[in-house]
Scaffold this active site. Structure first.
Site, PDB file in Angstrom:
ATOM      1  N   GLY A  46      35.486  59.605 -59.508  1.00 55.72           N
ATOM      2  CA  GLY A  46      36.794  60.205 -59.723  1.00 55.72           C
ATOM      3  C   GLY A  46      37.847  59.359 -59.030  1.00 55.72           C
ATOM      4  O   GLY A  46      37.552  58.712 -58.012  1.00 55.72           O
ATOM      5  N   GLN A  51      45.837  57.065 -55.422  1.00 57.58           N
ATOM      6  CA  GLN A  51      44.881  56.153 -54.776  1.00 57.58           C
ATOM      7  C   GLN A  51      45.057  54.705 -55.225  1.00 57.58           C
ATOM      8  O   GLN A  51      44.495  53.800 -54.606  1.00 57.58           O
ATOM      9  CB  GLN A  51      43.439  56.599 -55.062  1.00 57.58           C
ATOM     10  CG  GLN A  51      43.090  57.930 -54.399  1.00 57.58           C
ATOM     11  CD  GLN A  51      41.650  58.294 -54.687  1.00 57.58           C
ATOM     12  OE1 GLN A  51      41.338  58.844 -55.730  1.00 57.58           O
ATOM     13  NE2 GLN A  51      40.757  57.952 -53.771  1.00 57.58           N
ATOM     14  N   CYS A  95      35.101  59.641 -50.467  1.00 60.12           N
ATOM     15  CA  CYS A  95      36.386  59.350 -51.099  1.00 60.12           C
ATOM     16  C   CYS A  95      36.633  57.853 -51.003  1.00 60.12           C
ATOM     17  O   CYS A  95      36.448  57.270 -49.938  1.00 60.12           O
ATOM     18  CB  CYS A  95      37.481  60.126 -50.367  1.00 60.12           C
ATOM     19  SG  CYS A  95      39.125  59.821 -51.012  1.00 60.12           S
ATOM     20  N   HIS A 137      38.540  67.813 -55.955  1.00 61.70           N
ATOM     21  CA  HIS A 137      38.767  66.770 -54.945  1.00 61.70           C
ATOM     22  C   HIS A 137      39.963  65.894 -55.346  1.00 61.70           C
ATOM     23  O   HIS A 137      40.867  65.651 -54.550  1.00 61.70           O
ATOM     24  CB  HIS A 137      37.494  65.924 -54.784  1.00 61.70           C
ATOM     25  CG  HIS A 137      37.655  64.723 -53.911  1.00 61.70           C
ATOM     26  ND1 HIS A 137      36.978  64.567 -52.723  1.00 61.70           N
ATOM     27  CD2 HIS A 137      38.434  63.610 -54.038  1.00 61.70           C
ATOM     28  CE1 HIS A 137      37.340  63.415 -52.160  1.00 61.70           C
ATOM     29  NE2 HIS A 137      38.213  62.816 -52.955  1.00 61.70           N
ATOM     30  N   GLU A 138      39.964  65.459 -56.608  1.00 55.56           N
ATOM     31  CA  GLU A 138      41.033  64.567 -57.065  1.00 55.56           C
ATOM     32  C   GLU A 138      42.378  65.279 -57.108  1.00 55.56           C
ATOM     33  O   GLU A 138      43.412  64.682 -56.830  1.00 55.56           O
ATOM     34  CB  GLU A 138      40.696  63.970 -58.442  1.00 55.56           C
ATOM     35  CG  GLU A 138      39.424  63.141 -58.493  1.00 55.56           C
ATOM     36  CD  GLU A 138      39.338  62.074 -57.415  1.00 55.56           C
ATOM     37  OE1 GLU A 138      40.383  61.545 -56.997  1.00 55.56           O
ATOM     38  OE2 GLU A 138      38.210  61.786 -56.974  1.00 55.56           O
ATOM     39  N   HIS A 141      44.451  65.054 -54.040  1.00 54.10           N
ATOM     40  CA  HIS A 141      45.228  63.814 -53.878  1.00 54.10           C
ATOM     41  C   HIS A 141      46.625  63.956 -54.481  1.00 54.10           C
ATOM     42  O   HIS A 141      47.576  63.342 -54.006  1.00 54.10           O
ATOM     43  CB  HIS A 141      44.515  62.641 -54.560  1.00 54.10           C
ATOM     44  CG  HIS A 141      43.343  62.107 -53.797  1.00 54.10           C
ATOM     45  ND1 HIS A 141      43.452  61.524 -52.553  1.00 54.10           N
ATOM     46  CD2 HIS A 141      42.028  62.056 -54.104  1.00 54.10           C
ATOM     47  CE1 HIS A 141      42.252  61.131 -52.135  1.00 54.10           C
ATOM     48  NE2 HIS A 141      41.372  61.452 -53.052  1.00 54.10           N
TER      49      HIS A 141
END
Ligand code: ZN
Length: 180
Positions: A46, A51, A95, A137-138, A141
């Protein structure tokens, strides 16, 4: 396609709330392709746009490299919103922006997600298993958060040195990192 440098803990773009995307265009499609290329090269499953230094609400997911998930299609998720969650599950996470750190995190097991794809088509879809985990999780961000923000204070203390090393840029990874 291009491999983009990955921004790590300490870079300001990772703590910003990313902006919604207003339309799909050629530049967006190029960014999506580059993000897949970057994620695959880094052996990630992912990746969120912040990022790679782009503060937009876009994530890509591809868990098909993991055993038992070979049949799962890659996902392009734009402007995601979680409508509903069910259950709870604890799993270890890592991550690409936190090289070397892996900790267990508890999150909802199933999510109902509203999002747009790379053609800006709207979907409402239920995800479970590893996809639900990676998407959540993504999505953090996109809100300027990282999974380490969910750890208890004792675990945070245990990884403090490692976090400081990442912040300083005193780390190595098998993929390209953005300069500090
Ligand atoms: Zn991450």
């Amino acid at each position: 396609m291009a491999i983009l440098p990955i921004y790590t803990y300490g870079h300001e773009v990772l703590s910003k709330v990313a902006k919604p995307i207003k339309q799909s265009d050629a530049a967006l499609k190029t960014l999506v392709e580059d993000m897949f290329e970057t994620m695959h090269q880094a052996s990630g499953i992912g990746l969120a746009a912040p990022q790679v230094g782009v503060s937009l609400r876009l994530i890509v997911v591809d868990i098909s490299v993991i055993d038992d998930y070979e049949d799962e299609s890659p996902l392009v998720i734009i402007n995601p919103m979680i409508l509903e969650t069910e259950g709870e599950r604890t799993m270890e996470e890592g991550c690409l922006s936190l090289p070397g750190i892996r900790e267990t995190v508890t999150r909802p097991a199933i999510i109902t997600l509203k999002y747009r794809d790379e053609n800006f088509k709207e979907h409402t879809e239920k995800f479970d298993g590893l996809n639900a985990r990676v998407i959540q999780h993504e999505m953090e961000h996109l809100n300027g958060e990282l999974f380490i923000d969910r750890l208890d204070s004792r675990t945070r203390r245990e990884i403090k040195q490692e976090l400081q090393a990442i912040k300083r840029g005193d780390i190595e990874a098998e993929y390209v990192l953005a300069e500090k």
